[in-house]
Design a protein around this motif. Sequence first.
Motif, PDB file in Angstrom:
ATOM      1  N   LYS A  45      37.372  32.348  39.991  1.00 39.37           N
ATOM      2  CA  LYS A  45      38.036  32.850  41.201  1.00 39.37           C
ATOM      3  C   LYS A  45      39.544  32.633  41.199  1.00 39.37           C
ATOM      4  O   LYS A  45      40.304  33.501  41.608  1.00 39.37           O
ATOM      5  CB  LYS A  45      37.402  32.195  42.434  1.00 39.37           C
ATOM      6  CG  LYS A  45      35.983  32.646  42.693  1.00 39.37           C
ATOM      7  CD  LYS A  45      35.372  31.947  43.889  1.00 39.37           C
ATOM      8  CE  LYS A  45      33.931  32.380  44.109  1.00 39.37           C
ATOM      9  NZ  LYS A  45      33.299  31.674  45.246  1.00 39.37           N
TER      10      LYS A  45
ATOM     11  N   ALA B 219      41.191  35.407  39.325  1.00 37.69           N
ATOM     12  CA  ALA B 219      40.811  36.795  39.619  1.00 37.69           C
ATOM     13  C   ALA B 219      41.987  37.662  40.049  1.00 37.69           C
ATOM     14  O   ALA B 219      42.030  38.859  39.760  1.00 37.69           O
ATOM     15  CB  ALA B 219      39.721  36.820  40.684  1.00 37.69           C
TER      16      ALA B 219
ATOM     17  N   SER C  34      35.383  40.177  39.292  1.00 41.09           N
ATOM     18  CA  SER C  34      36.224  39.339  40.147  1.00 41.09           C
ATOM     19  C   SER C  34      35.878  39.482  41.621  1.00 41.09           C
ATOM     20  O   SER C  34      36.335  38.703  42.445  1.00 41.09           O
ATOM     21  CB  SER C  34      37.695  39.696  39.937  1.00 41.09           C
ATOM     22  OG  SER C  34      37.917  41.071  40.201  1.00 41.09           O
TER      23      SER C  34
ATOM     24  N   PRO D  78      30.846  36.915  43.952  1.00 39.97           N
ATOM     25  CA  PRO D  78      30.708  35.466  43.949  1.00 39.97           C
ATOM     26  C   PRO D  78      29.768  35.040  42.837  1.00 39.97           C
ATOM     27  O   PRO D  78      28.863  35.795  42.452  1.00 39.97           O
ATOM     28  CB  PRO D  78      30.100  35.164  45.330  1.00 39.97           C
ATOM     29  CG  PRO D  78      30.451  36.342  46.161  1.00 39.97           C
ATOM     30  CD  PRO D  78      30.461  37.520  45.224  1.00 39.97           C
ATOM     31  N   GLU D  79      29.944  33.848  42.321  1.00 41.59           N
ATOM     32  CA  GLU D  79      29.184  33.431  41.153  1.00 41.59           C
ATOM     33  C   GLU D  79      27.688  33.315  41.436  1.00 41.59           C
ATOM     34  O   GLU D  79      26.885  33.302  40.512  1.00 41.59           O
ATOM     35  CB  GLU D  79      29.735  32.109  40.623  1.00 41.59           C
ATOM     36  CG  GLU D  79      31.116  32.246  40.055  1.00 41.59           C
ATOM     37  CD  GLU D  79      31.617  30.969  39.426  1.00 41.59           C
ATOM     38  OE1 GLU D  79      32.829  30.858  39.225  1.00 41.59           O
ATOM     39  OE2 GLU D  79      30.806  30.085  39.163  1.00 41.59           O
TER      40      GLU D  79
END
Length: 265
Positions: free
Chosen positions: A28, A31, A170, A173-174
């Motif tokens: 993040k 990104a 990007s 969210p992971e």
Amino acid sequence: MRRTAIVIVILTLATLSCAPIYRTVVVKEFASEQVQKVSLVIAPLKNVVVDYFGNVKDEFGEGDQKTLILNHFKEKLPIRLYTQSKFDPVTFDTFKEEPQFRAVSYDMGDMFKLNVSVPTDSTAIEFENSVPDFVLFIEDLFIGVEMMHDNYGFGFGYNSTPNKPGFLASEVPENILYFQPPTIPKNPNPMQNMHMNRTPKTKYLRYKCDFIIWDNRHYKVVAYGRTFSKSKAQGFPIQVIRMFNWYECDKKFVNDLVYGTPFQQ
């Protein structure tokens, strides 16, 4: 109610699928960074498997089949990264001194963790001929041919075709995954499955690997993931891999590797 149930089933199947999710994830904090003309070194490849059946003489000439295939990959990868990304220059290189690594496991939104090695030192990695801005580490590289049924089963991950929907890495969210809904036969019953098992499979050239992109200026991972590309063999019933297929896999492989990252062209 019925629509909700269908969504739940699809999400459950996505989670439980035996197929890994192929996608690129950008850390993040990186990104939003803008990059232009940053240098990249491709580190020595780790755990390479070449599993190819067929003759490659017409494409690559005389010689050991596996060596010729790997040489093609190593020749085209830096060229493709140069033309399809903001990396400049791009080279393969060997370590001036072997860095220390530690094992890291990333959640990719499926039942398979991404297990990769990342450098531990808080100093720039030096190579024989350069100290690059970024380093690409590739692990568990597979190059070969696989047989599979067309349009059957699940497909997960990013699609590199520009006019098809998808999320930039990007923007995801992971703990969120993007997947293509499963392609389900019109008559999903045992007899249909038996028919599919009897029908001829299609031959595909495939590249697959795990990777990380390492910021060699700030000593951290900036992107990681799995990338996968395939190209359908030419002809039927005799299916042949042509030079076109190798070039198509080369291009798709790099497209998916940098897709959604600040390095995307």
